[in-house]
Design a protein around this motif. Structure first.
Motif, PDB file in Angstrom:
ATOM      1  N   GLY A  97       0.826  -1.192   0.000  1.00 45.70           N
ATOM      2  CA  GLY A  97       0.000   0.000   0.000  1.00 45.70           C
ATOM      3  C   GLY A  97       0.862   1.244   0.000  1.00 45.70           C
ATOM      4  O   GLY A  97       2.075   1.198   0.239  1.00 45.70           O
ATOM      5  N   TYR A  98       0.231   2.394  -0.260  1.00 49.97           N
ATOM      6  CA  TYR A  98       0.983   3.638  -0.327  1.00 49.97           C
ATOM      7  C   TYR A  98       1.521   4.075   1.034  1.00 49.97           C
ATOM      8  O   TYR A  98       2.518   4.800   1.102  1.00 49.97           O
ATOM      9  N   ASP A  99       0.869   3.649   2.111  1.00 51.73           N
ATOM     10  CA  ASP A  99       1.392   4.038   3.420  1.00 51.73           C
ATOM     11  C   ASP A  99       2.780   3.451   3.638  1.00 51.73           C
ATOM     12  O   ASP A  99       3.659   4.089   4.238  1.00 51.73           O
ATOM     13  N   ASP A 100       3.016   2.225   3.130  1.00 49.66           N
ATOM     14  CA  ASP A 100       4.352   1.628   3.239  1.00 49.66           C
ATOM     15  C   ASP A 100       5.362   2.404   2.392  1.00 49.66           C
ATOM     16  O   ASP A 100       6.517   2.582   2.787  1.00 49.66           O
ATOM     17  N   CYS A 101       4.921   2.861   1.206  1.00 49.12           N
ATOM     18  CA  CYS A 101       5.801   3.663   0.357  1.00 49.12           C
ATOM     19  C   CYS A 101       6.177   4.970   1.053  1.00 49.12           C
ATOM     20  O   CYS A 101       7.343   5.378   1.047  1.00 49.12           O
ATOM     21  N   VAL A 102       5.181   5.626   1.628  1.00 47.83           N
ATOM     22  CA  VAL A 102       5.433   6.908   2.292  1.00 47.83           C
ATOM     23  C   VAL A 102       6.332   6.704   3.501  1.00 47.83           C
ATOM     24  O   VAL A 102       7.222   7.520   3.779  1.00 47.83           O
ATOM     25  N   ARG A 103       6.142   5.605   4.224  1.00 45.71           N
ATOM     26  CA  ARG A 103       6.999   5.326   5.380  1.00 45.71           C
ATOM     27  C   ARG A 103       8.465   5.209   4.944  1.00 45.71           C
ATOM     28  O   ARG A 103       9.366   5.736   5.597  1.00 45.71           O
ATOM     29  N   ASP A 104       8.694   4.539   3.810  1.00 45.29           N
ATOM     30  CA  ASP A 104      10.060   4.430   3.299  1.00 45.29           C
ATOM     31  C   ASP A 104      10.586   5.784   2.828  1.00 45.29           C
ATOM     32  O   ASP A 104      11.762   6.103   3.002  1.00 45.29           O
ATOM     33  N   LEU A 105       9.712   6.575   2.211  1.00 39.11           N
ATOM     34  CA  LEU A 105      10.127   7.889   1.732  1.00 39.11           C
ATOM     35  C   LEU A 105      10.579   8.778   2.885  1.00 39.11           C
ATOM     36  O   LEU A 105      11.554   9.531   2.762  1.00 39.11           O
ATOM     37  N   LEU A 106       9.887   8.672   4.016  1.00 41.33           N
ATOM     38  CA  LEU A 106      10.217   9.503   5.173  1.00 41.33           C
ATOM     39  C   LEU A 106      11.419   8.984   5.956  1.00 41.33           C
ATOM     40  O   LEU A 106      11.949   9.685   6.812  1.00 41.33           O
ATOM     41  N   ASP A 107      11.841   7.754   5.662  1.00 39.24           N
ATOM     42  CA  ASP A 107      12.962   7.133   6.374  1.00 39.24           C
ATOM     43  C   ASP A 107      14.258   7.431   5.626  1.00 39.24           C
ATOM     44  O   ASP A 107      14.466   6.912   4.519  1.00 39.24           O
ATOM     45  N   PRO A 108      15.136   8.235   6.168  1.00 40.05           N
ATOM     46  CA  PRO A 108      16.378   8.570   5.455  1.00 40.05           C
ATOM     47  C   PRO A 108      17.299   7.376   5.253  1.00 40.05           C
ATOM     48  O   PRO A 108      18.250   7.451   4.476  1.00 40.05           O
ATOM     49  N   GLY A 109      17.012   6.263   5.906  1.00 38.13           N
ATOM     50  CA  GLY A 109      17.843   5.079   5.748  1.00 38.13           C
ATOM     51  C   GLY A 109      17.488   4.229   4.548  1.00 38.13           C
ATOM     52  O   GLY A 109      18.152   3.231   4.271  1.00 38.13           O
ATOM     53  N   THR A 110      16.438   4.591   3.800  1.00 36.11           N
ATOM     54  CA  THR A 110      16.065   3.826   2.612  1.00 36.11           C
ATOM     55  C   THR A 110      16.468   4.575   1.347  1.00 36.11           C
ATOM     56  O   THR A 110      16.832   5.749   1.387  1.00 36.11           O
ATOM     57  N   ASP A 111      16.386   3.879   0.221  1.00 40.09           N
ATOM     58  CA  ASP A 111      16.699   4.484  -1.074  1.00 40.09           C
ATOM     59  C   ASP A 111      15.450   4.942  -1.810  1.00 40.09           C
ATOM     60  O   ASP A 111      15.509   5.248  -3.005  1.00 40.09           O
ATOM     61  N   VAL A 112      14.303   4.953  -1.132  1.00 39.06           N
ATOM     62  CA  VAL A 112      13.071   5.443  -1.758  1.00 39.06           C
ATOM     63  C   VAL A 112      13.071   6.965  -1.674  1.00 39.06           C
ATOM     64  O   VAL A 112      13.012   7.551  -0.588  1.00 39.06           O
TER      65      VAL A 112
END
Length: 622
Positions: A516-531
Motif C-alpha cells: 500500500g501507499y502508506d508503506d511507500c510513504v513510510r520508506d520515503l520519510l525514512d532517510p535510511g532507505t533508497d526510496v
C-alpha cells in the motif's frame, strides 16, 4: 521491512555491460528477490539467459564483503547442483568484481499467480498436484542445504507441458544461517512469512528453516483452494499481527486438503509436518480417483450463501443462490423514464421476477419489490488524505462519503453500510471472494482490468492525474532528474497503474512496490532507505505533501487523467445498473444548485487542491 529484497544494481550495471567476459546485459526484467534481474545474452552459446546479482555492492566493509561473496558463491553453487525437474535450472555461477551472479534459464511461462488471477481458485486435486510438484522441488532445495525463503504463487511457474517449477532464489540462504541485510530487516513477502520469522531483531535474528518454507507452501495451498490468502491486512504490520496471532480462517472448499493445510499453518514450527509427511498427504489427494477435478460450484457476488454443511468433496452440491441485487432492467427503464425517484423503488419486498413479465399490460405499475438491503460492504483505502483515510477504525473522505450517498440511493440505511480497508493489491480479491460488495479505492477503469480482474466498473466518479511525491531535500524538478539519479528508488502500490507508467517513463529498473501507499510513504520519510519518490494520483500526492510538508513536496502533475470507478463483481449486472442510477442522481444537479458530488468534493478535496469542484464527471461506464 523490504519485501522487494535488498540489492540494488551497481553504478556500472547497465545494458551492454558484459559479466565475466561472457554474459552481456540487455535489459532489466524487474526487481525481485535480492535485486535487479537482467535478461542477458550468453555470448559463448548464443542463448538468452536470466542473471541476478546476489549481493548489495558497497554495503559493508571489505572484510564483510569478502565473507558475503564467499557465502553467496557457495550458496549459488549449491543451487546450481540441484538439477531437479521442479526447480528452475541454474546454468552458471560467476564472480565479477565484488558481486556474485547467478545465471539461470530464461523463462517466459505463466505463473501460478497468473493462473489464480484468471480462475480465482482451483479444485483440491488440481491444487494438490501443483503443490506436490512444488513440494518435491522444495525438498530437493532443502536437501542441498538451501532454504528458499520466498515460496509464493509469483515464484511458481508452469512449463508448456504443465509442470510446475519453483524459481527465484534471490533471497535464499543456507539452513540455519542468519541473513545479513542493511539494517537487519525482515526479508520476504509479508503474507507468506512464517510467524517465527516475525520476531526478527538484531539481538534475535530468528533464522529461517525448512519449516518456514513449508509454512509458505501451506499459505499457497490455502490460496489455491479458497481463492484468498489466509492472513491479510491493509498494511504489513496488520499482516504480521494476523500471521502471529490469528487462527487459520475456516476453509469452505479445501475438502481433502484441509487437514494438511491446517497442519502446515501451525504457529509452532515444530508442530508442522516435514516434507516427507506432506508428500504422502498430497499424494493421497492426487491419487483419489473419486475426487472431482473441478472446483465445487461456488456462488459469486455479495450474497454468497454458505454451502450446505457438510459439503461432500466427492459430490459437491450447487447451493441455490438468492440474488439480493436483482433489479430487472424493465423496472429501471420505466422508473427512469417516468421520473420516479430511484430510492423510492428500493427496499420493498415482493416478486422481482414477475416485475419484468411481458404478459402484463404495458401500463402496469412496476413492481415495488426491487431490492431489500440487509447490508452493503464497501472497500475503501485507509491511507489517502482527502479521498479515504482510516483513523481509529473510522473511515472518512471523499470516497467514503460518496459511498454513503450511493448506499442511500440504493435504499440502504446508515447502519446497514460497513467499510473495509483494502489495498491496491487485495481489493480485487476482496470483491471476487465476496468480502466486499463494492470498492471505491482509486480503482482505475480499464477494459483489461474488467477482463483479468473479473470486475465491472460504474463511473467514473473522479478523474486524477499522475503525481510524484519526493523528498524535499532532493533537487528533483521532474522525471528526468529521477532517471539521472540511478540509485534512487520510486515506490508505488503493487498492482497499480503506476507500475506500467513508470516503466514507460524509463524508471522500471528503479521501481519498487509495496502492499500500500502508506508503506511507500513510510520508506520515503525514512532517510535510511533508497526510496526518494512515491508515484500515485495527484490529489493523493497533494494531500500527502500537505501532511508531511516538512519532509516532502509534490512535483507537477503529469499525463492523461486516470478515470476512477466504483468496482463490483462482474457477475452482478443488476447491481451495476443500480450503482449507475445512483451515480446519475448524485452528479445530477438542478439549475442554480450544486450537485451532491460537488458538495462532497468541496468538503474533502477543496482544502487539498485549493480549487472548488470541477465539472461533474461524465459517466461513460454506465
Amino acid at each position: 521491512m523490504r519485501s522487494e529484497g535488498m540489492t540494488d544494481s551497481g553504478p556500472d550495471d547497465g545494458p551492454d555491460r558484459v559479466i565475466a567476459g561472457r554474459y552481456r546485459l540487455q535489459h532489466q526484467l524487474g526487481r525481485g528477490g535480492m535485486g535487479v534481474v537482467w535478461e542477458a545474452l550468453d555470448t559463448s552459446l548464443d542463448r538468452k539467459v536470466a542473471v541476478k546479482g546476489l549481493l548489495y555492492p558497497g554495503a559493508a566493509s571489505a572484510d564483510a564483503q569478502a565473507k558475503w561473496v564467499s557465502r553467496a558463491r557457495r550458496e549459488a553453487q549449491a543451487i546450481a547442483r540441484i538439477g531437479h525437474q521442479n526447480v528452475v535450472a541454474v546454468h552458471d555461477v560467476v564472480e565479477d568484481g565484488n558481486q556474485v551472479w547467478i545465471v539461470m534459464e530464461l523463462l517466459n511461462s505463466r505463473s501460478l499467480a497468473d493462473l489464480l488471477r484468471e480462475q480465482q481458485y482451483l479444485s483440491a486435486p488440481h491444487a494438490a498436484r501443483i503443490g506436490l510438484q512444488v513440494l518435491r522441488g522444495l525438498a530437493a532445495v532443502h536437501e542441498a542445504g538451501v532454504l528458499h525463503r520466498d515460496v509464493k504463487p509469483h515464484n511458481i511457474l508452469f512449463r508448456p507441458d504443465g509442470r510446475a517449477l519453483l524459481m527465484d532464489f534471490g533471497i535464499a540462504t543456507f539452513e540455519g544461517a542468519t541473513q545479513l541485510t542493511r539494517s537487519h530487516e525482515i526479508i520476504g513477502t509479508p503474507q507468506y512469512l512464517a510467524p517465527e520469522l516475525l520476531g526478527h531483531t538484531p539481538a534475535d535474528p530468528r533464522p529461517a528453516s525448512t519449516a518456514s518454507d513449508l509454512w509458505a507452501l501451506g499459505v499457497t495451498l490455502y490460496e489455491m483452494v479458497e481463492g484468498r490468502r489466509p492472513f491479510d491486512g491493509a498494511t504489513s504490520f496488520e499482516v504480521f499481527i494476523a500471521v502471529r496471532e490469528s487462527p487459520v480462517p475456516p476453509m469452505k472448499y479445501a475438502g481433502p486438503l484441509a487437514g494438511l493445510i491446517t497442519a502446515l499453518l501451525q504457529k509452532d514450527p515444530d508442530q508442522r509436518p516435514d516434507a516427507a509427511e506432506a508428500d504422502r498427504m498430497l499424494q493421497a489427494v492426487t491419487e483419489d480417483a473419486a475426487a472431482p477435478d473441478t472446483p465445487p460450484v461456488r456462488p459469486v457476488g455479495p450474497d454468497r450463501p454458505k454451502p450446505p454443511e457438510p459439503v461432500d468433496p466427492i459430490d459437491p452440491v450447487k447451493p441455490k443462490r438468492r440474488n439480493r441485487w436483482k433489479i430487472p432492467a424493465a423496472v429501471v427503464c420505466v422508473a427512469l423514464l417516468a421520473g420516479v425517484a430511484w430510492s423510492s423503488l428500493l427496499g420493498l419486498e415482493g416478486d422481482s421476477e414477475a416485475a419484468g413479465s411481458s404478459e402484463e399490460p404495458p401500463s402496469r405499475e412496476p413492481s415495488r419489490t426491487v431490492y431489500h438491503c440487509d447490508r452493503l460492504r464497501v472497500g475503501v483505502k485507509g491511507d489517502q488524505p482527502g479521498l479515504s483515510v482510516e483513523v481509529k477504525g473510522t473511515h472518512r473522505g471523499f470516497e467514503v462519503d460518496l459511498a454513503k450517498e450511493i448506499a442511500r440511493e440504493l435504499g440502504c440505511k446508515e447502519d446497514q453500510v460497513t467499510f473495509q480497508t483494502v489495498t491496491t493489491d487485495n481489493r480485487n480479491g476482496y470483491l471476487t471472494t465476496g468480502k466486499v460488495d463494492l470498492v471505491l479505492a482509486t480503482y482505475s477503469i480499464s477494459e483489461e482490468r474488467e477482463r483479468t480482474d473479473k470486475v465491472k466498473f460504474a463511473g467514473p466518479y473522479f478523474e486524477a492525474l499522475k503525481g510524484l511525491l519526493v523528498r524535499k531535500k532532493r533537487p528533483y524538478g521532474d522525471l528526468s532528474d529521477l532517471r539521472r539519479d540511478s540509485e534512487a528508488e520510486v515506490c508505488t502500490a503493487e498492482g497499480s497503474v503506476y507500475e506500467e507508467w513508470l516503466k514507460e517513463e524509463g524508471l522500471g529498473g528503479q521501481t519498487v512496490t509495496r502492499d500500500g501507499y502508506d508503506d511507500c510513504v513510510r520508506d520515503l520519510l525514512d532517510p535510511g532507505t533508497d526510496v526518494y519518490a512515491v508515484a500515485t494520483d495527484d490529489v493523493i500526492v497533494d494531500g500527502l505533501a500537505r501532511k508531511y510538508a516538512a519532509k516532502t513536496r509534490a512535483l507537477p502533475s503529469r499525463g492523461e487523467p486516470e478515470h476512477l470507478g466504483v468496482a463490483m463483481d462482474a457477475a452482478h449486472q443488476d447491481l451495476h445498473e443500480g450503482v449507475c442510477a445512483a451515480l446519475k442522481a448524485i452528479v445530477g444537479k438542478s439549475p442554480g444548485k450544486t450537485s451532491r458530488w460537488a458538495e462532497i468534493y468541496n468538503e474533502h478535496l477543496q482544502p487539498i487542491t485549493g480549487q472548488p469542484a470541477p465539472r461533474e464527471p461524465e459517466l461513460t461506464s454506465c
